[in-house]
Design a protein around this motif. Structure first.
Motif, mmCIF file in Angstrom:
data_model
loop_
_atom_site.group_PDB
_atom_site.id
_atom_site.type_symbol
_atom_site.label_atom_id
_atom_site.label_comp_id
_atom_site.label_asym_id
_atom_site.label_seq_id
_atom_site.Cartn_x
_atom_site.Cartn_y
_atom_site.Cartn_z
ATOM 1 N N PHE A 110 33.099 24.145 -22.244
ATOM 2 C CA PHE A 110 34.126 24.989 -22.541
ATOM 3 C C PHE A 110 35.417 23.946 -22.427
ATOM 4 C CE2 PHE A 110 33.171 26.141 -18.022
ATOM 5 C CZ PHE A 110 34.297 25.826 -17.400
ATOM 6 N N MET A 111 35.377 22.860 -21.751
ATOM 7 C CA MET A 111 36.645 21.940 -21.746
ATOM 8 C C MET A 111 36.960 21.207 -22.774
ATOM 9 S SD MET A 111 38.494 21.890 -19.077
ATOM 10 C CE MET A 111 39.348 20.424 -19.434
ATOM 11 N N TYR A 112 35.892 21.085 -23.673
ATOM 12 C CA TYR A 112 36.132 20.084 -24.735
ATOM 13 C C TYR A 112 37.087 20.404 -25.971
ATOM 14 C CZ TYR A 112 32.389 17.208 -22.693
ATOM 15 O OH TYR A 112 31.775 16.248 -21.901
ATOM 16 N N PRO A 113 37.153 21.778 -26.224
ATOM 17 C CA PRO A 113 38.248 22.277 -27.339
ATOM 18 C C PRO A 113 39.537 22.061 -26.589
ATOM 19 C CG PRO A 113 36.513 24.027 -27.269
ATOM 20 C CD PRO A 113 36.093 22.802 -26.015
ATOM 21 N N PHE A 114 39.826 22.346 -25.538
ATOM 22 C CA PHE A 114 41.107 21.822 -24.952
ATOM 23 C C PHE A 114 41.461 20.499 -24.818
ATOM 24 C CE2 PHE A 114 39.488 26.009 -22.766
ATOM 25 C CZ PHE A 114 40.369 26.696 -23.299
ATOM 26 N N LEU A 115 40.617 19.716 -24.613
ATOM 27 C CA LEU A 115 40.526 17.926 -24.556
ATOM 28 C C LEU A 115 40.815 17.553 -25.713
ATOM 29 C CD1 LEU A 115 37.815 16.972 -21.968
ATOM 30 C CD2 LEU A 115 40.421 16.985 -21.678
ATOM 31 N N LEU A 116 40.479 18.468 -26.974
ATOM 32 C CA LEU A 116 40.782 17.938 -28.400
ATOM 33 C C LEU A 116 42.002 18.420 -28.779
ATOM 34 C CD1 LEU A 116 37.174 18.145 -29.994
ATOM 35 C CD2 LEU A 116 38.298 15.925 -29.280
ATOM 36 N N LEU A 117 42.712 19.266 -28.379
ATOM 37 C CA LEU A 117 43.743 19.819 -28.703
ATOM 38 C C LEU A 117 44.957 18.501 -28.736
ATOM 39 C CD1 LEU A 117 44.199 23.421 -27.242
ATOM 40 C CD2 LEU A 117 44.132 22.675 -29.633
ATOM 41 N N PRO A 118 45.131 17.687 -27.467
ATOM 42 C CA PRO A 118 46.005 16.445 -27.597
ATOM 43 C C PRO A 118 45.629 15.558 -28.499
ATOM 44 C CG PRO A 118 44.855 16.866 -25.817
ATOM 45 C CD PRO A 118 44.553 18.091 -26.290
ATOM 46 N N VAL A 119 44.105 15.451 -28.980
ATOM 47 C CA VAL A 119 43.432 14.489 -29.903
ATOM 48 C C VAL A 119 44.176 15.075 -31.079
ATOM 49 C CG1 VAL A 119 41.479 13.626 -30.963
ATOM 50 C CG2 VAL A 119 41.468 13.994 -28.464
ATOM 51 N N ALA A 120 44.076 16.290 -31.498
ATOM 52 C CA ALA A 120 44.786 16.781 -32.894
ATOM 53 C C ALA A 120 46.254 16.204 -32.899
ATOM 54 C CB ALA A 120 44.627 17.946 -32.966
ATOM 55 N N ALA A 121 47.112 16.448 -31.755
ATOM 56 C CA ALA A 121 48.404 15.863 -31.585
ATOM 57 C C ALA A 121 48.500 14.683 -32.098
ATOM 58 C CB ALA A 121 48.986 16.441 -30.170
ATOM 59 N N ALA A 122 47.573 13.550 -31.284
ATOM 60 C CA ALA A 122 47.884 12.280 -31.501
ATOM 61 C C ALA A 122 47.630 11.826 -33.142
ATOM 62 C CB ALA A 122 46.831 11.561 -30.710
ATOM 63 N N ILE A 123 46.561 12.582 -33.471
ATOM 64 C CA ILE A 123 46.073 12.193 -35.033
ATOM 65 C C ILE A 123 47.359 12.754 -35.952
ATOM 66 C CG2 ILE A 123 44.592 12.896 -36.944
ATOM 67 C CD1 ILE A 123 42.404 13.088 -34.415
ATOM 68 N N ASP A 124 47.919 13.782 -35.626
ATOM 69 C CA ASP A 124 49.066 14.239 -36.488
ATOM 70 C C ASP A 124 50.153 13.467 -36.645
ATOM 71 O OD1 ASP A 124 50.186 16.273 -38.079
ATOM 72 O OD2 ASP A 124 51.438 16.808 -36.552
#
Length: 462
Positions: free
Chosen positions: A417-431
């Motif tokens: 369940f941690m992985y979606p939370f870890l991917l939120l800052p990944v989305a911020a970096a990609i954006d």
């Protein structure tokens, strides 16, 4: 967009190869070093698994059947390439990504054949599925759970009764292990992917949400554990809880009670979600009343269950906790093992996220803090919540580790369940990077490439 956009490459081919080499070298080094420290210096053979940081693992590459594995591998690569090509050409629908996610999970697990890929994951001696067929009366099973808890298989005795009942329901509905394993994937992959897409799309451009969703379904954790694993269903329910709670409608916010209640019946660690919801509610005061209602509703439900069936949730949790740590708090009972397994848990979670996305997540967290930290945190709603949710989730996970919750080889699956939370800052970096599609395709290939390599070489059965 806060912070502005700039054209940049995510990772070059040279950087990806370098990161991959460093990762492999690090894993090999710590396998040797920790075995030496733990076995020779500390004299504790229990503290480090045979294969670090994935303790439940064995090599299977020598058992591959080329006539089966090669066509399956080619099919997986073709599906991946078509999906990337669809996004590169400006595809705007999330459906092809969701479908590709399901197909790729099925194909990557088929590399070892139907029996090992679909039947064996539910044939482990200590899994929930072994107890599920013995449940004749679900209500009586819940009522007698505490009395029999310590006699159950390892996974059952450390979870609430809902974990076993889920597989009881699936076994009765689908009959065979292979069908149950496939059903878990067919439910969890598309639902998780769609919810994650909608959640990321709340804060970032739809193109970023689509691409980040693609990365999500390509993760080694998803490709390996989203078939047959209860934790895939738990992650889906956690995503549903977060997504519903962050909507504007008060009624929709209250609906988050339903998936969170189901999670609580599967996993004692559902409490991990509550601080994340509280973090959102702290800045959006209209969410405080629904959050209080959700907490009271869950508490009221278990009081009713105790009164009618005799199942005491807190007592059951204490039984599970004592079984996990019979000698008391691990730091005091086994300090060396405590330190080494904390290190292993973090490393395993990072490995199944891939080192590429770990670096992007760190970059994204830094960018979010610079852009919306400090005084701007209270006013920048659009990017405040990804920072709050990811930050609280990381602090909460660190608290679980500090409390000695995970022992060894449990985080990539048990803390999925941690992985979606870890991917939120990944989305911020990609954006923020707004990279060219060549770089995005290269990153996606690196993530999926690691997933395929891990699937090809190993057995991760629980």
């Amino acid at each position: 967009m806060a912070g502005g956009q700039r054209r940049a490459s995510l990772f070059s081919v040279r950087k990806i190869l370098a990161i991959g080499w460093v990762t492999v070298a690090t894993v090999v080094f710590f396998n040797v070093f920790l075995k030496y420290v733990n076995g020779q210096l500390l004299g504790n053979a229990r503290g480090v698994p045979e294969f670090w940081p994935v303790s439940i693992f064995s090599f299977r590459i020598g058992q591959l059947r080329p006539g089966w594995a090669i066509p399956t591998l080619i099919a997986a690569i073709v599906v991946f390439a078509l999906t990337v090509a669809y996004l590169r050409r400006g595809g705007t629908s999330i459906v092809p990504i969701v479908v590709a996610g399901v197909v790729l999970v099925v194909l990557s697990n088929l590399l070892h054949g139907i029996n090992h890929g679909f039947v064996a994951p539910l044939a482990t001696r200590e899994g929930y599925y072994q107890l599920a067929p013995q449940v004749v009366d679900p209500l009586a099973f819940v009522g007698n759970y505490e009395a029999n808890q310590l006699s159950y298989v390892v996974h059952a005795k450390t979870h609430p009764p809902g974990a076993v009942l889920t597989f009881t329901f699936l076994a009765r509905l689908f009959g065979s292990r292979a069908a149950v394993a496939l059903a878990v994937a067919l439910v969890s992959v598309p639902t998780s992917a769609y919810l994650f897409y909608r959640l990321v799309g709340t804060y970032y451009r739809r193109s970023v949400a689509r691409y980040t969703t693609l990365l999500f379904v390509l993760l080694p954790a998803v490709q390996i554990y989203y078939l047959a694993s209860l934790d895939a269903l738990i992650t889906t329910l956690v995503l549903a809880t977060i997504y519903l709670f962050t909507r504007e409608s008060r009624w929709t916010t209250l609906c988050a009670f339903v998936p969170l209640l189901v999670v609580s019946f599967q996993l004692f660690l559902f409490v991990f979600v509550l601080p994340v919801l509280a973090g959102v509610a702290f800045f959006r005061r209209e969410k405080i009343a629904p959050l209080v209602g959700i907490v009271l509703g869950i508490g009221g439900f278990y009081l009713l269950v105790d009164a009618t069936l005799g199942y005491n949730y807190l007592e059951s949790f204490l039984i599970a906790s004592n079984q996990q740590n019979p000698g008391g708090f691990m730091l005091l009972a086994e300090p060396a093992r405590y330190v080494l397994t904390r290190f292993e848990d973090v490393a395993e979670l990072a490995l199944f996220l891939t080192p590429f996305l770990c670096l992007l997540a760190v970059r994204g967290l830094g960018a979010l803090w610079r852009d919306v930290g400090g005084r701007r945190l209270a006013t920048n709603t659009r990017e405040r919540e990804p920072l709050v949710m990811a930050g609280v989730a990381l602090v909460g996970f660190a608290a679980l580790l500090a409390a000695g919750v995970y022992h060894t080889g449990e985080t990539a699956r048990g803390a999925m369940f941690m992985y979606p939370f870890l991917l939120l800052p990944v989305a911020a970096a990609i954006d923020r990077l707004d990279a060219m599609w060549r770089a995005k395709g290269l990153l996606a290939a690196a993530v999926f490439g690691q997933s395929l390599v891990m699937q090809l070489i190993g057995n991760y059965l629980w």
